[in-house]
Design a protein around this motif. Structure first.
Motif: not given
Lengths: 411, 147
Positions: B21-31, B89-105
């Motif tokens: 399950t992909l979750v929104r991080p509780g604390k601010e995480q790097p991009p 699990a904290y997954v760091q993406l390769a090849q300088q990709q970034t991910f921002q959890f979207p605003d669901i509501f």
């Protein structure tokens, strides 16, 4: 209070309306009267912010009058939990984070420096380096190293040979090298404060405390000299590259906290005459070798690890040199401290130059500080392609010239 | 997982029995960091293989931790009720990709369509609330005293 009553009875106050004369003349007369009373200072023992501030300021004033040894002891005496920075780290994109914690701007390419090419010296060095490569890979029959110890089994002795050969041959050209001190497996430690954080939980939660960092580095070898290397750019020079700012907490890098002795060490104790640094040589450990990184899919992180290694190691070395001279965060460096480093895994060489312009990284002293530290670095360049049939194939002269240029740097 | 002994064929899972399950991080995480809740049995290497083979997401690093949830709460029979633990699990993406959890509501302006009963009701309630508010010309002073 008594002075106000005395002033009320003063003759020329009665000529003007009472309220206006009272408020205005008290201030004028109070400023021109000689101070019969000691200056009003905040308390030293009260449980207030001004009291703590006064204690801190008095401590700093008292430190300014001490010797360098006492300053280092006073600043590193109290042990608290600190973030330990490893120069050779598996963390991704660590160089950006390290640049933020050391206030370093990274410039790719080396600073301009002219030096004359002596062909005889170059050819002598070429033969020496080729000999050591062949000795390691061709002449000597070394068994296979145990797992994950290939670098220290094969590259470490060959690097030692190269460093000794370079230093001895170039001692004729560069007299400083003749009087220098070459250490193998030295220790370089540095401890500093940078930024602030709010303690998240515990009995001190909610309070603001400075972030402490410690680097414990073990380069393969280093050359220390008794005079300082000249600066690359003037101290107040304006370089356009910015220091990257990282908003996240250090724990997310990941950076871990530990509590142990806060050490500041150049490679020798304070009384050693060779207290300035010249060049460091680093060996890339097994887990950060190119083939192993590409097997894990991290080929683009190879350069990043080299840069992070260069920045962290050189910042620690130059910072420790500056502390040995008596500079610290409240007394910033009056002249830039310069050092160089070569990072290699046997075949690929990368060169780094570092200029320390400021030690004032604490929250208190960083507000008005415009200076930043500078690091110049190159991409990794191959010295040779491979070794076949007693011959070194694909020799790259530029790398050797850069090595010679680095070692010929003299004050 | 079945125990591996030397000489066994490579263990392969063709239909993995677990989901992440992909979750929104509780604390601010790097991009470049993505946060997942994963079942307790799987490891970092399973997470990496799962994401790389099924979703072809380039994974640079995975770090996991187990969140212990409380056993202190008690129900109406005074028995301790355990909130289940979970692994993050904290997954760091390769090849300088970034991910921002979207605003669901996201915030919506008009909840009701024009001319409907709900909109008239909402307008009526709004008018009622407006009538109940004290006179703004009095500047917060109560109307209990005075004329």
């Amino acid at each position: 209070m008594a002075s106000c009553c005395r002033l009320l009875l003063h003759p020329f106050l009665c000529r003007k309306p009472a309220c206006l004369a009272f408020s205005r003349n008290v201030q004028i007369i109070a400023s021109t009267a000689e101070s019969l009373y000691p200056p009003i200072l905040p308390s030293r023992t009260a449980k207030s912010k001004s009291a703590k501030r006064r204690v801190l300021l008095e401590f700093f004033e008292q430190l300014r009058a001490c010797t360098a040894q006492e300053k280092i002891r006073a600043l590193t005496r109290i042990q608290r939990e600190k973030y330990v920075i490893y120069p050779q780290t598996f963390a991704l994109n660590a160089d950006r984070w390290y640049q933020h914690y050391t206030k370093t701007a990274y410039v790719s390419g080396l600073p301009e420096k002219t030096f004359d090419n002596d062909e005889s010296v170059l050819s002598e060095l070429r033969s020496a380096v080729c000999n050591s490569i062949l000795q390691e890979h061709w002449y000597m029959k070394k068994g296979r190293a145990f797992a994950h110890k290939e670098q220290e089994h094969s590259v470490a002795p060959y690097l030692r040979n190269i460093v000794c050969a370079l230093k001895n041959v170039l001692a004729k050209e560069n007299p400083v090298l003749g009087l220098s001190s070459l250490d193998f497996d030295p220790q370089v430690n540095f401890y500093w404060l940078r930024g602030e954080r709010t303690i998240p939980r515990g009995h001190r939660s909610g309070r603001v405390e400075p972030m402490r960092f410690q680097i414990d580095d073990k380069p393969h070898s280093q050359i220390r000299i008794s005079q300082q290397l000249p600066e690359f750019v003037p101290l107040e020079a304006d370089i356009s590259t910015e220091v990257p700012v990282v908003q996240s907490a250090p724990d997310l890098l990941p950076l871990f906290r530990r509590q142990y002795d806060n050490n500041i060490f150049v490679g020798a104790k304070l009384e050693d005459p060779c207290c300035y640094g010249h060049t460091q040589f680093h060996m890339v450990p097994d887990r950060f070798r190119r083939d192993k990184m590409s097997k894990r899919g991290l080929s683009d992180q190879v350069e990043v690890t080299l840069r992070a290694n260069g920045i962290a190691s050189l910042f620690a070395w130059t910072g420790a040199q500056a502390m040995y001279q008596g500079f610290w965060s409240e007394e910033d460096v009056s002249r830039p401290f310069v050092s160089q480093a070569v990072i290699t895994d046997g075949q690929y060489f990368s060169f780094f130059c570092y200029q320390l312009n400021t030690l004032a990284l604490t929250q208190r002293s960083d507000g008005s500080n415009v200076r930043k530290n500078l690091c110049w670095g190159t991409e990794s360049m191959r010295l040779y392609e491979r070794v076949t049939d007693g011959d070194v194939v694909g020799w790259n002269d530029a790398v050797l010239r850069l090595l010679v240029r680095f070692l010929l740097n003299k004050p | 997982y079945p125990l591996y002994q030397l000489g066994n064929p490579q263990m392969r899972l063709f239909r993995p029995p677990f989901t992440m399950t992909l979750v929104r991080p509780g604390k601010e995480q790097p991009p470049d960091t993505v946060q997942f809740r994963i079942p307790m049995e799987i490891t970092k290497f399973d997470v990496r293989n799962y994401l790389e083979t099924i979703y072809s997401v380039p994974v640079a690093a995975v770090r996991t931790r187990i969140q212990y949830c409380t056993n202190k709460k008690r129900n109406h029979l005074n028995q301790r009720v355990k909130r289940p633990d979970y692994k993050v699990a904290y997954v760091q993406l390769a090849q300088q990709q970034t991910f921002q959890f979207p605003d669901i509501f996201p915030e919506t302006e008009n909840k009701y369509e024009e001319g409907s009963a709900e909109e008239m009701q909402e307008k009526f309630m709004e008018d009622e609330r407006q009538r109940q508010k004290p006179d703004p010309r009095r500047g917060g002073v109560t109307e209990w005293f005075g004329l």
